[in-house]
Design an enzyme around this catalytic site. Structure first.
Site, PDB file in Angstrom:
ATOM      1  N   LYS A   1       0.850  -1.195   0.000  1.00 40.40           N
ATOM      2  CA  LYS A   1       0.000   0.000   0.000  1.00 40.40           C
ATOM      3  C   LYS A   1       0.881   1.239   0.000  1.00 40.40           C
ATOM      4  O   LYS A   1       2.080   1.188   0.347  1.00 40.40           O
ATOM      5  CB  LYS A   1      -0.929   0.023   1.211  1.00 40.40           C
TER       6      LYS A   1
ATOM      7  N   PRO B   1       9.729  -4.702  -0.310  1.00 35.09           N
ATOM      8  CA  PRO B   1      10.879  -4.446   0.559  1.00 35.09           C
ATOM      9  C   PRO B   1      10.464  -4.270   2.019  1.00 35.09           C
ATOM     10  O   PRO B   1       9.348  -3.842   2.322  1.00 35.09           O
ATOM     11  CB  PRO B   1      11.450  -3.128   0.012  1.00 35.09           C
TER      12      PRO B   1
ATOM     13  N   LEU C   1       5.549   0.359   3.158  1.00 30.77           N
ATOM     14  CA  LEU C   1       4.629  -0.205   2.169  1.00 30.77           C
ATOM     15  C   LEU C   1       3.737  -1.296   2.758  1.00 30.77           C
ATOM     16  O   LEU C   1       2.980  -1.942   2.030  1.00 30.77           O
ATOM     17  CB  LEU C   1       5.414  -0.771   0.984  1.00 30.77           C
TER      18      LEU C   1
ATOM     19  N   ASP D   1      -1.852  -1.343  10.236  1.00 25.77           N
ATOM     20  CA  ASP D   1      -2.148  -1.430   8.803  1.00 25.77           C
ATOM     21  C   ASP D   1      -2.838  -2.735   8.410  1.00 25.77           C
ATOM     22  O   ASP D   1      -3.303  -2.873   7.276  1.00 25.77           O
ATOM     23  CB  ASP D   1      -0.855  -1.296   7.980  1.00 25.77           C
TER      24      ASP D   1
END
Length: 291
Positions: A9, A93, A98, A135
């Site tokens: 994301k 990564p 992310l 998240d």
């Protein structure tokens, strides 16, 4: 065998509005799934327990690996006596902002639920997921969404208007706990206009979405990792409508209207060595998987 994709994301906005007594931060952020993903496969095993294999050896520590912790959470809760073989192939990564680990945890919850016929709803999965990370609930829902509270309050939004996204992670990562701790120390910082961004998404106004972009964690991450600002400058100078750090960093993303410009920017970043990992991708909506 069950195979699922765990998508990364980006944060179109990220605001921290307060802190609970237990140390969790109150968040207000707009998140967008992108079509870069890890892959997880699940198979039942007659041997009890969770048997995890991955292409990243440093991730096999059971206590630290979110995939193992997510699977263990459901298997203990529902007293599953069988075992499960999980293979995690990492592409997203680490320490990148992310949500790679959170996305893997989200898919681990979904995978165990499906593999063992638990039939947990999205809401139930999110309730388990929020204890693993802020998240994780968003990564279960996916698409475009406003996320509030400590990550558990999710309002789905219409798809982001069509665009291309370049992701570029510098060699140096940023620790999420460090970023939040430093933000607490600063105390006062400018806040993004999340309301305006949500309104722009609802009417399909990409320019409005971009105008309201902001990430309070960049206040503390950018001084520690100069490449963040350098990558942002490079992307803007090479056709990006906007560029900003995602999450707690250190990945920077640029939004482009034209694929050709985005591809040239990717090629340039790979040549000049500003970024360790570079991806060209697009926004992803869950319904696309079933189209």
């Amino acid at each position: 065998m069950l195979e699922l994709k765990a998508r990364a994301k980006v944060n179109l906005s990220l605001d921290v509005t307060g802190k609970r007594a237990d140390g969790y931060h109150f968040l207000r952020m707009v998140m967008q799934s992108v079509d870069i993903y890890d892959t997880l496969t699940f198979m039942r095993s007659k041997k009890p327990g969770i048997h995890l294999k991955t292409n990243v050896p440093s991730l096999v520590d059971e206590k630290k690996n979110l995939v193992w912790r997510a699977a263990d959470l459901l298997m203990k809760r529902f007293q599953i006596r069988e075992g499960v073989d999980i293979t995690l192939t990492k592409r997203i990564p680490a320490a990148a902002g992310l949500a790679g680990g959170s996305a893997d945890a989200a898919v681990a919850l979904q995978g165990v639920s499906r593999l063992f016929g638990l039939n947990l709803s999205v809401q139930e999965l999110c309730e388990y997921g929020v204890g693993l990370g802020a998240d994780v609930p968003f990564c279960i829902v996916g698409g475009t969404a406003l996320c509030e509270g400590v990550g558990e309050k999710i309002t789905t939004l219409p798809p982001l208007p069509s665009c291309w996204i370049v992701l570029a992670k510098p060699t140096v990562g940023v620790s999420t706990p460090y970023a939040y701790r430093r933000l607490d120390e600063i105390g006062d910082y400018p806040h993004p206009d999340v309301e305006s961004q949500v309104a722009a998404i609802r009417v399909g106004d990409l320019a409005g979405v971009i105008a309201a972009m902001g990430n309070v964690l960049e206040e503390v991450a950018a001084p520690e990792v100069p490449a963040i600002g350098q990558i942002e400058d490079y992307l803007r100078q090479n056709g990006a409508m906007a560029a900003m750090m995602s999450g707690s960093g250190s990945t920077v993303f640029g939004i482009f209207s034209e694929k050709e410009d985005a591809q040239k920017a990717c090629d340039g970043l790979e040549l000049n060595g500003l970024a360790k990992d570079v991806f060209l991708t697009v926004p992803f909506q869950e319904q696309e998987e079933h189209a």
